[in-house]
Design an enzyme around this catalytic site. Structure first.
Site, mmCIF file in Angstrom:
data_model
loop_
_atom_site.group_PDB
_atom_site.id
_atom_site.type_symbol
_atom_site.label_atom_id
_atom_site.label_comp_id
_atom_site.label_asym_id
_atom_site.label_seq_id
_atom_site.Cartn_x
_atom_site.Cartn_y
_atom_site.Cartn_z
ATOM 1 N N HIS A 1 -16.724 4.107 -4.385
ATOM 2 C CA HIS A 1 -15.774 5.292 -3.997
ATOM 3 C C HIS A 1 -15.878 6.494 -4.846
ATOM 4 O O HIS A 1 -15.098 7.098 -5.426
ATOM 5 C CB HIS A 1 -14.257 5.091 -3.965
ATOM 6 N N ASN B 1 -10.515 -4.282 -0.949
ATOM 7 C CA ASN B 1 -10.536 -3.171 -1.770
ATOM 8 C C ASN B 1 -9.355 -3.658 -3.126
ATOM 9 O O ASN B 1 -8.693 -4.610 -2.858
ATOM 10 C CB ASN B 1 -10.066 -2.070 -1.148
ATOM 11 N N ARG C 1 1.084 -1.362 0.119
ATOM 12 C CA ARG C 1 -0.030 -0.163 -0.019
ATOM 13 C C ARG C 1 0.813 1.282 -0.161
ATOM 14 O O ARG C 1 0.742 2.234 -0.559
ATOM 15 C CB ARG C 1 -0.953 0.083 1.299
ATOM 16 N N ARG D 1 -0.700 7.675 4.020
ATOM 17 C CA ARG D 1 -1.649 7.009 4.909
ATOM 18 C C ARG D 1 -1.230 5.801 5.264
ATOM 19 O O ARG D 1 -1.451 5.376 6.371
ATOM 20 C CB ARG D 1 -2.922 6.889 4.004
ATOM 21 N N CYS E 1 -19.357 -1.489 0.438
ATOM 22 C CA CYS E 1 -18.359 -0.780 0.940
ATOM 23 C C CYS E 1 -18.908 0.061 2.250
ATOM 24 O O CYS E 1 -20.103 0.403 2.308
ATOM 25 C CB CYS E 1 -18.068 0.137 -0.043
ATOM 26 N N ASP E 2 -17.971 0.493 3.146
ATOM 27 C CA ASP E 2 -18.623 1.053 4.356
ATOM 28 C C ASP E 2 -18.451 2.585 4.312
ATOM 29 O O ASP E 2 -18.835 3.411 5.339
ATOM 30 C CB ASP E 2 -17.686 0.720 5.494
ATOM 31 N N TYR F 1 -14.405 10.405 -1.340
ATOM 32 C CA TYR F 1 -13.570 9.793 -2.400
ATOM 33 C C TYR F 1 -13.556 10.849 -3.522
ATOM 34 O O TYR F 1 -12.368 10.729 -4.611
ATOM 35 C CB TYR F 1 -13.727 8.467 -2.658
HETATM 36 P P1 NAD Z 1 -4.364 -5.673 6.678
HETATM 37 O O1 NAD Z 1 -3.202 -5.739 5.975
HETATM 38 O O2 NAD Z 1 -4.237 -5.769 8.223
HETATM 39 O O3 NAD Z 1 -5.128 -7.266 6.319
HETATM 40 C C1 NAD Z 1 -5.358 -7.975 5.437
HETATM 41 C C2 NAD Z 1 -4.995 -9.387 5.729
HETATM 42 O O4 NAD Z 1 -5.039 -10.191 4.442
HETATM 43 C C3 NAD Z 1 -3.466 -9.586 6.119
HETATM 44 O O5 NAD Z 1 -3.534 -10.553 7.327
HETATM 45 C C4 NAD Z 1 -2.857 -10.453 5.033
HETATM 46 O O6 NAD Z 1 -2.037 -11.507 5.280
HETATM 47 C C5 NAD Z 1 -4.066 -11.078 4.435
HETATM 48 N N1 NAD Z 1 -3.979 -11.637 3.031
HETATM 49 C C6 NAD Z 1 -3.268 -10.947 1.997
HETATM 50 N N2 NAD Z 1 -3.368 -11.511 0.810
HETATM 51 C C7 NAD Z 1 -4.090 -12.786 1.205
HETATM 52 C C8 NAD Z 1 -4.460 -13.765 0.184
HETATM 53 N N3 NAD Z 1 -4.283 -14.061 -0.789
HETATM 54 N N4 NAD Z 1 -5.234 -14.806 0.890
HETATM 55 C C9 NAD Z 1 -5.532 -14.613 2.218
HETATM 56 N N5 NAD Z 1 -5.139 -13.695 3.114
HETATM 57 C C10 NAD Z 1 -4.342 -12.707 2.294
HETATM 58 O O7 NAD Z 1 -5.257 -4.764 5.915
HETATM 59 P P2 NAD Z 1 -6.714 -3.902 6.388
HETATM 60 O O8 NAD Z 1 -5.980 -2.535 6.692
HETATM 61 O O9 NAD Z 1 -7.135 -4.476 7.870
HETATM 62 O O10 NAD Z 1 -7.611 -4.006 5.295
HETATM 63 C C11 NAD Z 1 -7.981 -5.492 4.835
HETATM 64 C C12 NAD Z 1 -8.834 -5.161 3.782
HETATM 65 O O11 NAD Z 1 -10.153 -4.350 3.964
HETATM 66 C C13 NAD Z 1 -8.288 -4.240 2.649
HETATM 67 O O12 NAD Z 1 -8.661 -4.886 1.386
HETATM 68 C C14 NAD Z 1 -8.857 -3.096 2.837
HETATM 69 O O13 NAD Z 1 -8.731 -2.058 1.580
HETATM 70 C C15 NAD Z 1 -10.332 -3.379 2.914
HETATM 71 N N6 NAD Z 1 -11.199 -2.555 3.554
HETATM 72 C C16 NAD Z 1 -12.443 -2.443 2.799
HETATM 73 C C17 NAD Z 1 -13.352 -1.481 3.262
HETATM 74 C C18 NAD Z 1 -14.385 -1.408 2.554
HETATM 75 O O14 NAD Z 1 -15.237 -0.478 2.447
HETATM 76 N N7 NAD Z 1 -15.017 -1.994 1.287
HETATM 77 C C19 NAD Z 1 -13.304 -0.760 4.606
HETATM 78 C C20 NAD Z 1 -12.325 -1.001 5.374
HETATM 79 C C21 NAD Z 1 -11.282 -1.826 4.911
HETATM 80 C C1 G6P Z 2 -12.778 3.699 4.073
HETATM 81 C C2 G6P Z 2 -13.253 3.066 2.894
HETATM 82 C C3 G6P Z 2 -12.247 1.854 2.596
HETATM 83 C C4 G6P Z 2 -10.993 2.021 2.827
HETATM 84 C C5 G6P Z 2 -10.909 2.528 4.210
HETATM 85 C C6 G6P Z 2 -9.271 3.199 4.220
HETATM 86 O O1 G6P Z 2 -13.498 2.893 5.040
HETATM 87 O O2 G6P Z 2 -14.528 2.805 2.538
HETATM 88 O O3 G6P Z 2 -12.531 1.292 1.449
HETATM 89 O O4 G6P Z 2 -10.033 0.848 2.944
HETATM 90 O O5 G6P Z 2 -11.555 3.756 4.204
HETATM 91 O O6 G6P Z 2 -9.093 3.558 5.618
HETATM 92 P P1 G6P Z 2 -7.683 3.665 6.472
HETATM 93 O O7 G6P Z 2 -7.916 3.969 7.664
HETATM 94 O O8 G6P Z 2 -6.912 2.258 6.065
HETATM 95 O O9 G6P Z 2 -6.879 4.607 5.373
HETATM 96 MN MN MN Z 3 -14.813 1.399 0.767
#
Ligand code: NAD
Ligand code: G6P
Ligand code: MN
Length: 440
Positions: free
Chosen positions: A200, A147, A93, A283, A169-170, A263
């Site tokens: 987004h 994501n 990232r 970030r 998405c949240d 976004y």
């Molecule tokens: P993080 O890096 O702490 O956790 C992600 C985990 O995924 C890690 O433990 C990693 O080892 C694991 N991983 C990576 N590739 C993998 C694979 N191929 N198979 C199994 N496990 C795998 O990340 P985070 O900040 O906690 O975020 C997690 C995800 O959630 C991200 O994609 C983030 O963008 C997403 N997210 C989405 C929303 C939304 O609104 N849609 C909101 C918040 C976070």
């Molecule tokens: C929001 C979005 C997510 C994104 C996150 C990033 O929740 O909907 O898609 O992954 O923000 O937050 P962060 O705290 O990791 O920058």
């Molecule tokens: Mn999102």
């Protein structure tokens, strides 16, 4: 009441403990018989899982808990897969954010070239999870918030058309929470909202209370002055997010009739975003220094002490939308939710095969999108450009095409020219060798 079996894919995520606490707080709505964690990084997951084991033992000893890196163990006998993986984790990232910035372009997790790079890594990871689910629990549903959701959703639509996957998405949920605060309502569920766009990348065009009264005039007035900073600003929000919520004021000025997703600032004010970025500290650095350190040290403390009071883990209240979604499927609630689904005519003047974020009724057979009608030229133009970017990324991934990815980056509204796009692309290829399919 029926009890369910859930696997959290990306068990090592910083969001996992907050989601577990949230699931425990919602046992009346979605009772669990089993909870499993799956991750491909066993050591990272173990830290989170051992602490969650302590919490589960205290609060819900009847829920069968295990964690594993073995897909068959993880994906057998589950009703729901809650997926939040981050392929490449935070170090990648950081590169997604810093490489474009070196070229004077927005560096962001899901928007612009950084989001494109992340998409090229995520597609394979998420498709693998879908395949595991279809092999070992073909009746299960995947609730995906990995994501970049827009690109992942386009990839699953095209490459796994029969998969039972819901992309959510949240961000709109967080913004609607702020709207409720602005209006002095108890919570966002006091409002009926209408929204359209891409993930987004969207706009509210109607917000009403439960009696059908129009709340848009009051919201428009407020957002045009303060963005989404509610009257009683909560000190919890980090400075960088606060800036984003405040900047919504300028985003809203482009179309005062609607209320924008935060976004959109990356597409409409990229010069501002770049001028206010620190290319040495993005970030990803903030998250690694704060959320990641905090969550992992709290988990270690809990495991060491053997009781949950030893570490401060916060429940992820607003993640209860995940329970809303699972319960909608499990109990056919027909709840109205914003999901990322194929357009199929819902937005009348937009591509049928675009993945759009629109309100849907959700029941046991999945989402039933509601009609949006025609959208204005401004939104349509922006969305057409962005949806083409997302489709070109999936083309590039599928075909291993350098040209398609160059086109995608060039077409992103965040990028000024094809030459800048090429320079960024070449750096991204270098950084992503371990994750992307080879490009010809
Ligand atoms: P993080 O890096 O702490 O956790 C992600 C985990 O995924 C890690 O433990 C990693 O080892 C694991 N991983 C990576 N590739 C993998 C694979 N191929 N198979 C199994 N496990 C795998 O990340 P985070 O900040 O906690 O975020 C997690 C995800 O959630 C991200 O994609 C983030 O963008 C997403 N997210 C989405 C929303 C939304 O609104 N849609 C909101 C918040 C976070
Ligand atoms: C929001 C979005 C997510 C994104 C996150 C990033 O929740 O909907 O898609 O992954 O923000 O937050 P962060 O705290 O990791 O920058
Ligand atoms: Mn999102």
């Amino acid at each position: 009441m029926k009890k369910f079996s859930v696997v959290i894919a990306g068990g090592g995520s910083t969001f996992t403990p907050g989601i577990v606490l949230m699931l425990l707080a919602n046992q009346d709505r979605l009772p669990l018989r089993a909870l499993k964690f799956y991750d491909n990084d066993g050591a990272r997951q173990e830290v989170i899982a051992e602490a969650c084991k302590v919490i589960l033992r205290e609060q819900a000893p009847d829920i069968d808990f295990c964690y594993t890196t073995d897909p068959q163990t993880a994906f057998s006998d589950v009703d729901f897969v809650m997926a939040h993986i981050r392929v490449g984790k935070y170090p990648m990232r950081e590169k997604d954010e810093k490489i474009p910035l070196r070229h004077g372009v927005v560096g962001q997790e899901t928007c612009g070239p950084g989001g494109i790079a992340y998409g090229m890594r995520s597609i394979g990871g998420v498709l693998e999870l879908v395949d595991y689910m279809q092999t070992w629990s073909p009746d299960a549903w995947m609730l995906n918030y990995s994501n970049p959701a827009a690109i992942v959703a386009e990839a699953t639509r095209r490459l796994r058309p029969t998969a039972k996957i819901l992309n959510i998405c949240d961000m709109p949920i967080g913004i609607e929470g702020r709207m409720a605060q602005i209006l002095g309502l108890q919570d966002r569920k006091q409002m009926i909202t209408r929204y359209y766009g891409l993930n987004h990348f969207g706009w509210w065009h109607s917000v009403e209370d439960r009696e059908g009264n129009d709340l848009m005039p009051a919201l428009r007035r407020y957002v045009s002055e303060h963005g989404y900073i509610p009257p009683a600003n909560d000190a919890h929000t980090e400075a960088s997010w606060n800036d984003t919520f405040a900047k919504a004021k300028d985003v809203q000025a482009l179309d005062p009739d609607t209320l924008p997703n935060t976004y959109l600032k990356y597409y409409l004010y990229p010069d501002y975003v770049v001028a206010h970025a620190n290319p040495e500290r993005t970030r990803a650095n903030e998250v690694m220094d704060h959320r990641e350190k905090h969550v992992f040290s709290a988990c270690r403390a809990i495991t060491e002490a053997g009781h949950s009071a030893a570490g401060e883990l916060e429940i992820d209240e607003h993640a209860s939308y995940i329970v809303d979604l699972a319960a909608a499927i499990a109990f056919n609630t027909q709840q109205r939710m914003l999901l990322i689904v194929p357009n199929n005519g819902a937005i009348a003047n937009f591509d049928a095969d675009a993945m759009v974020e629109i309100p849907c009724l959700v029941g046991k057979n999945g989402p039933e999108p509601l009609t949006v009608g025609n959208i204005p030229h401004f939104q349509k133009g922006l969305m057409s450009q962005q949806v083409a970017v997302e489709k070109l990324v999936v083309d590039a991934w599928e075909q291993g095409s350098y040209l398609k990815l160059w086109q995608a980056i060039t077409l992103s509204k965040t990028v000024p020219s094809a030459s800048v796009a090429k320079a960024i692309l070449d750096d991204l290829i270098d950084a992503n060798k371990a994750y992307w399919p080879p490009l010809r």
